[in-house]
Design an enzyme around this catalytic site. Structure first.
Site, PDB file in Angstrom:
ATOM      1  N   ASP A 104       0.799  -1.225   0.000  1.00  0.00           N
ATOM      2  CA  ASP A 104       0.000   0.000   0.000  1.00  0.00           C
ATOM      3  C   ASP A 104       0.830   1.274   0.000  1.00  0.00           C
ATOM      4  O   ASP A 104       0.288   2.370  -0.015  1.00  0.00           O
ATOM      5  CB  ASP A 104      -0.881   0.043   1.255  1.00  0.00           C
ATOM      6  N   LYS A 159       2.251   4.900  19.130  1.00  0.00           N
ATOM      7  CA  LYS A 159       1.357   6.027  19.428  1.00  0.00           C
ATOM      8  C   LYS A 159       1.831   6.822  20.637  1.00  0.00           C
ATOM      9  O   LYS A 159       1.168   6.861  21.680  1.00  0.00           O
ATOM     10  CB  LYS A 159      -0.076   5.531  19.630  1.00  0.00           C
ATOM     11  N   ASP A 171       0.721   5.915   2.716  1.00  0.00           N
ATOM     12  CA  ASP A 171       0.018   4.633   2.672  1.00  0.00           C
ATOM     13  C   ASP A 171      -1.292   4.891   1.944  1.00  0.00           C
ATOM     14  O   ASP A 171      -2.142   5.660   2.420  1.00  0.00           O
ATOM     15  CB  ASP A 171      -0.244   4.162   4.112  1.00  0.00           C
TER      16      ASP A 171
END
Lengths: 438, 402
Positions: free
Chosen positions: A184, A236, A292
């Site tokens: 991707d 994250k 992406d």
């Protein structure tokens, strides 16, 4: 998502030529036609890329001196294709995700061409669904580039690392490092520099990293001070620890295969920390754009980045605004077989595929019109993807990440706001709020 | 000698028609063009066709100079009918104004019959049929009755009548519960004795005022509640039930509906008012001074006012364009009203939904641009109400733009 796989069925690795179903397309002759056009689209550059010293070296190695391979020169690559590409529906309802055209060329061909340019000869596509359509398309690619494309079919999803173990026979054939990339991802694919970097540091693995403005949504790669050696990964992060994130492109020595079992495994969460703990994992800064493009919104953003990149390279793939008055703001790619009425105003950031017809006074910006679609007079389209063989009626306004599947018709004068329209659908009323049209 | 008939149109005043804002911010509601003609022109032109009608009186409380140009122009169009505007010193109600100006209405030639129309009615105004029915009964008045949907009936004056004789048996203004689907269409025909009936109502009110300090003694009187309802109770009113088109013009959205109804009616009664062309579909009115590019597609149900310019490849349907607006190339206008002196840039889109049968409070259907609104190229204005002198550089939907 891999929890709960208690049973593991026998995996298969097979080459394109070894697939019995070759030529028997599971999705009908129409798809076959499109497959071939996708592979021979005029913007596809059939001439091999100019030889670099490495490429030349590799060429010699594989033809004249096969008995004495230059051990460290990589010829293998694995592309993580994965499943049905549900995030890119409704486009992927009609067409496997790697074959969906990104800037008028099947996504996977962008990657294969870049790998070929870096000397790769042997490519494994890690897939987990029946790849007949891809097989027939990529057969041509094999012949065109003199490479081997193997389909490694997972009968159950193996995550991002399991496919490496499954393709061990190919990736571990010799001692040379191999590439791994997520299908991707779009970028400039600087595989040669990446390879040189990997060979130079001598560690077991290399990860391409890209800088993002908001790293809190990603896994951040933290290196040891003044070094490319990766210290740790922070998923994250709540507080700023850096803004380099995993770009989804890796290079490994075959020894990494000993770290991976044949079971559903995450390369990011299980394998990388282990290599990093041994101080064998390095990060390579990717220059230029990265995206992406696995879902429509990002597909459009990635298209803009790629077109901007082509503009900066003065690429002949782009339509020259000086010679075509209908181009507005640049970054416009139009297949030579498309018919554009000169009263249309197109751009910036527009891709128009083969056989597309653009009517009088049409206004397009930040959108992708795929092959054989028709945009009728005075229609206005922005930030949307018009899938293959679709029609947008006169005076329509289509915007806000609308995605039309294959063979969709929008009747005249309608407003379509953020709709995802499944294939073969005819729309005859306004869609004023984003929704899926079954 | 045929009987003398006069017409009265109750045009209201500035405090009325606020629901038509922003269109009525700088223009009197009776003068708002519907199907290319001021709203008040439609009943006036219908009255002018009544045989023997000698005079049309407009009663309202707009300033004289507001109505004067229209009166002058109408007088020119209908030279055989005396046309005048009488201004109430303040809002007197539908019957109060009529009674206040009774001497003017009754001046020679003294009428036997009077037609009365409310301004906010879009109708075929079947005066001839009303007259025919009226001459068959001995009542004081004949009301135009129209059928509406059951859900909306209670918003009007509801009528129950004898199906044989057309005699009104029961009349309730805006009842709380459903009574009938036949409602008061806002068009009446009365004998001259109406004034006696209004006098009775006035006296009744005066009596009430004497006995009840809460009732104010003034000239204010409503035709519906104060006159028609008591007359119905006395069985002195009849109803002509019409199945012809009818629409109350209360909101801007209803003006677009009325526009379509009148344009459709033109094809029967005034085909000369409709424009023809290769790219014109359905009934369309285009002022002679408007300039429409031949590649623009216009219609159905479009009225384009004086001095409007429509560029190439534009698309206009179900819309009212007031004067002097500029609609640029490839621009789309659907289900909207565009005020005067607006500018819509290339590929702009101003659209809305058709007026719903039952309006939902707070939901805008038709887009309305007041005067001097500029819409930037490629901007989309959907179901918005835009106040005057706004420059819109961003798309907007479902909101009032102050």
């Amino acid at each position: 998502m891999h929890h709960g796989y208690h049973h593991y069925t026998t995996p298969k690795v097979r080459s394109v030529s070894g697939v019995g179903a070759l030529g028997k397309s599971g999705t009908g002759s129409n798809s076959m036609d499109r497959a071939h056009r996708g592979a021979t689209t005029p913007s596809f550059d059939p001439t091999p890329p100019p030889s670099t010293p490495h490429f030349h070296n590799e060429d010699e190695c594989s033809t004249s001196t096969p008995a004495e391979p230059i051990r460290l020169t990589p010829v293998h690559a694995l592309i993580l294709v994965g499943g049905f590409g549900t995030r890119l529906r409704p486009l992927t309802l009609s067409w496997p995700k790697p074959l969906v055209e990104f800037c008028n060329k099947a996504m996977i061909l962008h990657q294969i061409e870049a790998l070929v340019k870096a000397g790769v000869k042997d490519i494994v596509l890690a897939v987990n669904y029946r790849p007949e359509v891809m097989v027939s398309v990529l057969k041509k690619t094999e012949e065109e580039y003199g490479i081997t494309i193997n389909f490694s079919v997972e009968t159950e999803p193996l995550g991002t690392a399991g496919p490496l173990a499954l393709a061990r026979d190919i990736l571990g054939k010799d001692d040379s490092p191999f590439f791994v990339l997520n299908s991707d991802v779009t970028c400039t694919y600087p595989f040669e520099e990446f390879r040189d970097f990997h060979l130079k540091h001598g560690g077991e693995g290399s990860i391409m990293v890209t800088k993002v403005a908001e790293p809190s949504a990603y896994g951040v790669v933290v290196t040891k001070p003044g070094s490319t050696v990766i210290d740790r990964f922070v998923e994250k992060p709540v507080e700023f620890v850096g803004n380099r994130i995993n770009a989804g492109i890796y290079m490994f020595n075959p020894s990494v295969l000993d770290r991976i079992e044949l079971r559903p495994t995450s390369i990011e969460n299980e394998i990388f920390p282990a290599i990093a703990a041994d101080q064998q994992l390095h990060s390579f800064d990717l220059a230029g754009f990265w995206m992406d493009v696995g879902q429509p919104k990002d597909f459009l953003s990635g298209t803009c980045l790629y077109l901007s990149h082509l503009t900066s390279q003065h690429s002949p793939l782009l339509t020259d605004p000086a010679q075509n008055k209908w181009v507005y703001g640049g970054n416009v790619m139009v297949d030579p077989t498309a018919e554009i009425d000169p009263s249309a105003v197109i751009g910036p950031n527009v891709v128009i595929g083969p056989g597309v017809k653009i009517g009088k006074g049409v206004r397009l910006q930040r959108c992708v019109i795929m092959s054989n679609s028709t945009i009728r007079d005075h229609a206005w389209i922005a930030s949307s993807i018009v899938g293959w063989n679709s029609t947008v009626g006169r005076w329509c306004r289509v915007e806000n990440i609308t995605v039309l599947g294959d063979d969709v018709t929008i009747k005249d004068e309608l407003y379509v706001n953020g709709a995802s329209v499944l294939p073969h659908k005819s729309i005859s009323t306004n869609i004023t709020e984003p929704r899926i049209v079954m | 000698m045929s009987s003398v008939t006069k017409g009265v149109i109750l045009v209201g005043g500035p405090s009325k028609g606020t629901r038509m804002r922003p269109l009525t911010l700088d223009r009197a509601k009776p003068l708002l063009p519907i199907a290319g003609k001021p709203m008040v022109w439609h009943p006036l032109a219908a009255l002018a066709k009544v045989p023997g009608l000698s005079e049309i009186i407009l009663i309202g409380f707009y300033e004289d100079n507001v109505m004067a140009p229209f009166v002058k122009e109408s007088q020119r169009e209908f030279p055989n009918i005396r046309i005048s505007y009488l201004r109430e010193y303040r809002s007197l109600g539908t019957a109060g104004g009529l009674y206040h100006f009774r001497d003017s209405v009754l001046r020679p030639p003294v009428p036997q019959h009077i037609f009365i129309c409310n301004i906010d009615i879009c109708s075929s105004f079947p005066f001839a049929e009303m007259l025919e029915l009226h001459n068959k009964h001995r009542g004081v008045g004949t009301i135009l009755g129209v059928k509406v949907k059951k859900e909306t009936a209670t918003r009007y004056g509801c009528i129950v009548s004898d199906p044989e004789t057309s005699q009104v048996l029961h009349y309730v203004e805006k009842p709380e519960s459903w009574i009938s689907n036949t409602v008061n269409g806002g068009v009446y025909m009365f004998d001259v004795s109406l004034f006696d009936e209004i006098k009775v109502a006035m006296d009744l009110k005066a009596t009430r005022a004497q006995n009840d300090p809460l009732v104010q003694l003034d000239e204010n009187l409503q035709l519906e509640q104060d006159v028609i309802a008591p007359l119905a109770a006395q069985r002195k009113i009849y109803v002509l039930e019409s199945n012809d088109f009818w629409k109350q013009i209360k909101t801007a959205a209803s003006a677009v509906t009325a526009n379509a109804l009148y344009l459709k009616d033109y094809s029967k009664i005034r085909p000369d008012l409709l424009s023809k062309g290769a790219n014109i579909t359905g009934p369309v009115f285009i002022d002679d001074s408007a300039v429409i590019d031949p590649t623009a597609k216009v219609g159905p149900n479009v009225a384009i006012g004086a001095g409007v310019t429509v560029g190439e490849g534009a698309r206009i349907a179900n819309a009212i364009l007031l004067e002097n607006s500029l609609i640029d190339k490839h621009t789309v206008v659907l289900n909207s009203i565009i005020g005067s002196d607006c500018r819509l840039g290339q590929w702009a889109r101003v659209d809305g939904e058709p007026e719903p049968e039952t309006a939902v409070k707070g939901q805008i259907s038709v887009s309305v641009l007041a005067s001097e609104v500029w819409v930037a190229p490629e901007t989309h204005i959907r179901s918005c109400i835009v106040l005057p002198n706004k420059s819109l550089g961003k798309s907007a939907a479902n909101q009032v733009l102050l």
